[in-house]
Design a protein around this motif. Structure first.
Motif, PDB file in Angstrom:
ATOM      1  N   GLU A 129      -6.215   0.843   7.627  1.00  0.00           N
ATOM      2  CA  GLU A 129      -7.081   0.227   6.625  1.00  0.00           C
ATOM      3  C   GLU A 129      -7.297   1.311   5.346  1.00  0.00           C
ATOM      4  O   GLU A 129      -8.157   1.343   4.681  1.00  0.00           O
ATOM      5  CB  GLU A 129      -8.401  -0.368   6.768  1.00  0.00           C
ATOM      6  CG  GLU A 129      -8.454  -1.639   7.585  1.00  0.00           C
ATOM      7  CD  GLU A 129      -7.787  -3.001   7.040  1.00  0.00           C
ATOM      8  OE1 GLU A 129      -7.575  -2.577   5.918  1.00  0.00           O
ATOM      9  OE2 GLU A 129      -7.657  -3.825   7.460  1.00  0.00           O
ATOM     10  N   ALA A 130      -6.236   2.319   5.391  1.00  0.00           N
ATOM     11  CA  ALA A 130      -6.415   3.402   4.604  1.00  0.00           C
ATOM     12  C   ALA A 130      -5.968   2.933   3.132  1.00  0.00           C
ATOM     13  O   ALA A 130      -5.465   1.853   2.877  1.00  0.00           O
ATOM     14  CB  ALA A 130      -5.287   4.652   4.812  1.00  0.00           C
ATOM     15  N   MET A 131      -6.488   3.909   2.180  1.00  0.00           N
ATOM     16  CA  MET A 131      -6.177   3.465   0.914  1.00  0.00           C
ATOM     17  C   MET A 131      -5.115   4.714   0.270  1.00  0.00           C
ATOM     18  O   MET A 131      -5.713   5.855   0.472  1.00  0.00           O
ATOM     19  CB  MET A 131      -7.172   3.374  -0.215  1.00  0.00           C
ATOM     20  CG  MET A 131      -6.845   3.075  -1.638  1.00  0.00           C
ATOM     21  SD  MET A 131      -5.963   1.600  -2.011  1.00  0.00           S
ATOM     22  CE  MET A 131      -4.299   2.001  -2.273  1.00  0.00           C
ATOM     23  N   THR A 132      -3.849   4.782   0.107  1.00  0.00           N
ATOM     24  CA  THR A 132      -2.902   5.854  -0.051  1.00  0.00           C
ATOM     25  C   THR A 132      -2.468   5.992  -1.396  1.00  0.00           C
ATOM     26  O   THR A 132      -1.713   4.759  -1.627  1.00  0.00           O
ATOM     27  CB  THR A 132      -1.759   5.813   0.943  1.00  0.00           C
ATOM     28  OG1 THR A 132      -2.419   5.943   2.349  1.00  0.00           O
ATOM     29  CG2 THR A 132      -0.926   7.182   0.657  1.00  0.00           C
ATOM     30  N   ALA A 133      -2.630   7.053  -2.191  1.00  0.00           N
ATOM     31  CA  ALA A 133      -1.951   7.062  -3.601  1.00  0.00           C
ATOM     32  C   ALA A 133      -0.791   7.931  -3.482  1.00  0.00           C
ATOM     33  O   ALA A 133      -1.011   8.897  -3.067  1.00  0.00           O
ATOM     34  CB  ALA A 133      -3.256   7.496  -4.704  1.00  0.00           C
ATOM     35  N   ILE A 134       0.355   7.605  -4.298  1.00  0.00           N
ATOM     36  CA  ILE A 134       1.332   8.302  -4.081  1.00  0.00           C
ATOM     37  C   ILE A 134       1.864   8.797  -5.512  1.00  0.00           C
ATOM     38  O   ILE A 134       1.954   7.789  -6.344  1.00  0.00           O
ATOM     39  CB  ILE A 134       2.595   7.445  -3.285  1.00  0.00           C
ATOM     40  CG1 ILE A 134       2.238   7.195  -1.813  1.00  0.00           C
ATOM     41  CG2 ILE A 134       3.912   7.977  -3.494  1.00  0.00           C
ATOM     42  CD1 ILE A 134       2.979   6.118  -1.382  1.00  0.00           C
ATOM     43  N   SER A 135       2.368   9.954  -5.649  1.00  0.00           N
ATOM     44  CA  SER A 135       2.742  10.314  -6.993  1.00  0.00           C
ATOM     45  C   SER A 135       3.883  11.269  -6.893  1.00  0.00           C
ATOM     46  O   SER A 135       4.124  11.846  -5.929  1.00  0.00           O
ATOM     47  CB  SER A 135       1.717  11.296  -7.564  1.00  0.00           C
ATOM     48  OG  SER A 135       0.488  10.525  -7.919  1.00  0.00           O
ATOM     49  N   ALA A 136       5.079  11.025  -7.760  1.00  0.00           N
ATOM     50  CA  ALA A 136       6.458  11.745  -7.795  1.00  0.00           C
ATOM     51  C   ALA A 136       6.371  12.794  -8.546  1.00  0.00           C
ATOM     52  O   ALA A 136       5.524  12.924  -9.783  1.00  0.00           O
ATOM     53  CB  ALA A 136       7.443  10.795  -8.249  1.00  0.00           C
ATOM     54  N   GLY A 137       6.667  13.898  -7.841  1.00  0.00           N
ATOM     55  CA  GLY A 137       6.880  15.185  -8.523  1.00  0.00           C
ATOM     56  C   GLY A 137       8.142  15.036  -9.395  1.00  0.00           C
ATOM     57  O   GLY A 137       8.904  13.914  -9.508  1.00  0.00           O
ATOM     58  N   PRO A 138       8.417  15.987 -10.214  1.00  0.00           N
ATOM     59  CA  PRO A 138       9.737  15.744 -11.373  1.00  0.00           C
ATOM     60  C   PRO A 138      10.993  15.576 -10.910  1.00  0.00           C
ATOM     61  O   PRO A 138      11.816  14.864 -11.492  1.00  0.00           O
ATOM     62  CB  PRO A 138       9.739  17.501 -11.946  1.00  0.00           C
ATOM     63  CG  PRO A 138       8.239  18.044 -11.699  1.00  0.00           C
ATOM     64  CD  PRO A 138       7.863  17.234 -10.418  1.00  0.00           C
ATOM     65  N   HIS A 139      11.379  15.824  -9.571  1.00  0.00           N
ATOM     66  CA  HIS A 139      12.400  15.620  -8.982  1.00  0.00           C
ATOM     67  C   HIS A 139      12.675  14.624  -7.822  1.00  0.00           C
ATOM     68  O   HIS A 139      13.729  14.185  -7.331  1.00  0.00           O
ATOM     69  CB  HIS A 139      13.046  16.910  -8.247  1.00  0.00           C
ATOM     70  CG  HIS A 139      13.000  18.055  -9.199  1.00  0.00           C
ATOM     71  ND1 HIS A 139      13.978  18.173 -10.194  1.00  0.00           N
ATOM     72  CD2 HIS A 139      12.570  19.111  -9.232  1.00  0.00           C
ATOM     73  CE1 HIS A 139      13.807  19.475 -11.032  1.00  0.00           C
ATOM     74  NE2 HIS A 139      12.970  19.943 -10.440  1.00  0.00           N
ATOM     75  N   ALA A 140      11.578  13.803  -7.783  1.00  0.00           N
ATOM     76  CA  ALA A 140      11.437  12.776  -6.826  1.00  0.00           C
ATOM     77  C   ALA A 140      11.726  11.517  -7.450  1.00  0.00           C
ATOM     78  O   ALA A 140      11.143  10.999  -8.594  1.00  0.00           O
ATOM     79  CB  ALA A 140      10.039  12.477  -6.213  1.00  0.00           C
ATOM     80  N   THR A 141      12.620  10.466  -6.998  1.00  0.00           N
ATOM     81  CA  THR A 141      13.133   9.609  -7.340  1.00  0.00           C
ATOM     82  C   THR A 141      12.486   8.190  -6.716  1.00  0.00           C
ATOM     83  O   THR A 141      11.591   8.529  -5.988  1.00  0.00           O
ATOM     84  CB  THR A 141      14.943   9.139  -6.798  1.00  0.00           C
ATOM     85  OG1 THR A 141      14.851   9.208  -5.630  1.00  0.00           O
ATOM     86  CG2 THR A 141      15.678  10.558  -7.579  1.00  0.00           C
ATOM     87  N   ASP A 142      12.844   6.935  -7.200  1.00  0.00           N
ATOM     88  CA  ASP A 142      12.309   5.786  -6.649  1.00  0.00           C
ATOM     89  C   ASP A 142      12.727   5.645  -5.297  1.00  0.00           C
ATOM     90  O   ASP A 142      11.967   5.302  -4.515  1.00  0.00           O
ATOM     91  CB  ASP A 142      12.831   4.364  -7.216  1.00  0.00           C
ATOM     92  CG  ASP A 142      12.030   4.366  -8.964  1.00  0.00           C
ATOM     93  OD1 ASP A 142      10.895   5.035  -8.998  1.00  0.00           O
ATOM     94  OD2 ASP A 142      12.582   3.488  -9.455  1.00  0.00           O
ATOM     95  N   GLU A 143      13.844   6.209  -4.646  1.00  0.00           N
ATOM     96  CA  GLU A 143      14.282   6.307  -3.412  1.00  0.00           C
ATOM     97  C   GLU A 143      13.303   7.007  -2.426  1.00  0.00           C
ATOM     98  O   GLU A 143      12.882   6.577  -1.473  1.00  0.00           O
ATOM     99  CB  GLU A 143      15.781   6.610  -3.203  1.00  0.00           C
ATOM    100  CG  GLU A 143      15.961   6.813  -1.545  1.00  0.00           C
ATOM    101  CD  GLU A 143      17.191   7.316  -1.353  1.00  0.00           C
ATOM    102  OE1 GLU A 143      17.887   7.466  -0.288  1.00  0.00           O
ATOM    103  OE2 GLU A 143      17.981   7.660  -2.244  1.00  0.00           O
ATOM    104  N   HIS A 144      12.847   8.291  -3.110  1.00  0.00           N
ATOM    105  CA  HIS A 144      11.978   9.071  -2.432  1.00  0.00           C
ATOM    106  C   HIS A 144      10.488   8.575  -2.471  1.00  0.00           C
ATOM    107  O   HIS A 144       9.833   8.604  -1.120  1.00  0.00           O
ATOM    108  CB  HIS A 144      11.531  10.649  -3.206  1.00  0.00           C
ATOM    109  CG  HIS A 144      13.103  11.238  -3.094  1.00  0.00           C
ATOM    110  ND1 HIS A 144      13.497  11.525  -4.064  1.00  0.00           N
ATOM    111  CD2 HIS A 144      13.960  11.495  -2.112  1.00  0.00           C
ATOM    112  CE1 HIS A 144      14.763  12.361  -4.023  1.00  0.00           C
ATOM    113  NE2 HIS A 144      14.965  12.327  -2.657  1.00  0.00           N
TER     114      HIS A 144
END
Length: 272
Positions: A129-144
């Motif tokens: 039941e976690a809440m996980t927030a995810i953020s892309a760095g400059p070189h991270a794509t939608d696939e990552h």
């Protein structure tokens, strides 16, 4: 390649790293596709015995894994990256679970173009039941981002946020379970003061918290409206709410979350 067929190494498998390992295994991730490293040999053996995963040193993890989930304490991140950074190829995904550390911290220590995704999860991952927030760095794509979501969705809910909001996420949901436990502790003490046995008070509060949370999640109603539905004119609830307002509980919560956010920023500055 689907994320579930990738080999994931959890580097620094302390409390948060163990949450990730156990959650992936509960979700059906093959143990043979999971690696873990720990500073202490006894801790590494504990993880191997408990989860059946292979424990390795940091450089072996870098060499064999497709995804590196870095879960060391923020103050240990610089020394870790000094050790493994030169060995990480630029096409390998790095997922950071280091509270407060921006992806720029990693970018300065990794090969140009290395994709980094910043993650803040919380301890309810233990019960999926976690809440996980995810953020892309400059070189991270939608696939990552999709790979990272596939790793953390089995632990609860995920949400994508701009990295600039991650310190606020840390204050709100990363540290958030502690605030609720603190409130339950205080309400349990109040129940005892009012004459209830401790276990009865605990059971009443926990089930009330669960029911209230589910109503918030499933009803779609604003919390003010749900609170008003419990608050009768001149009744018991409004008397209690008045005391909460008299003691500036709302202002205290705002100040507490600001303090948590500021501490996250301090940790990042100290790590650099």
């Amino acid at each position: 390649m689907a994320a579930g067929r990738r080999t994931v190494a959890v580097i620094g498998a302390g409390k948060i790293g163990e949450l990730v390992l156990s959650g992936l295994l509960r979700a059906g991730w093959p143990a043979g596709k999971l690696l873990a490293s720990a500073r202490r040999p006894a801790r590494a053996q504990e993880l191997a015995d408990r989860y059946g995963v292979r424990t390795v040193d940091n450089l072996t993890a870098v060499a064999e894994a497709d995804v590196l989930a870095v879960a060391v304490k923020p103050q240990d991140a610089a020394s870790l990256l000094a050790e493994i950074g030169p060995k990480i190829p630029a096409d390998k995904l790095v997922v950071s679970l280091c509270a407060g550390l921006p992806t720029a911290f990693f970018a300065r220590r990794l090969a140009e173009g290395t994709p980094v995704v910043r993650v803040m999860t919380n301890t309810p991952a233990l019960v999926d039941e976690a809440m996980t927030a995810i953020s892309a760095g400059p070189h991270a794509t939608d696939e990552h981002l999709a790979v990272t979501e596939e790793m953390f969705t089995p632990l609860g809910r995920t949400i994508r946020v701009p990295e600039a909001q991650q310190d606020a996420v840390t204050a709100l949901s990363g540290s958030g379970p502690a605030y609720f436990y603190y409130l339950v502790e205080a309400m349990t003490d109040a129940g005892i003061l009012l004459g209830l046995p401790r276990q009865v008070a605990h059971d009443l509060i926990v089930q009330t918290a669960i029911g209230s949370a589910i109503m918030l999640r499933d009803s779609g109603e604003h919390p003010v409206k749900l609170r008003e539905a419990v608050t009768s004119p001149a009744g018991t609830t409004i008397s209690a709410v008045r005391e909460l307002e008299n003691h500036a509980v709302r202002a205290a919560l705002l100040a507490a979350l600001e303090a948590a956010r500021d501490r996250a920023r301090e940790l990042a500055a100290q790590a650099d």
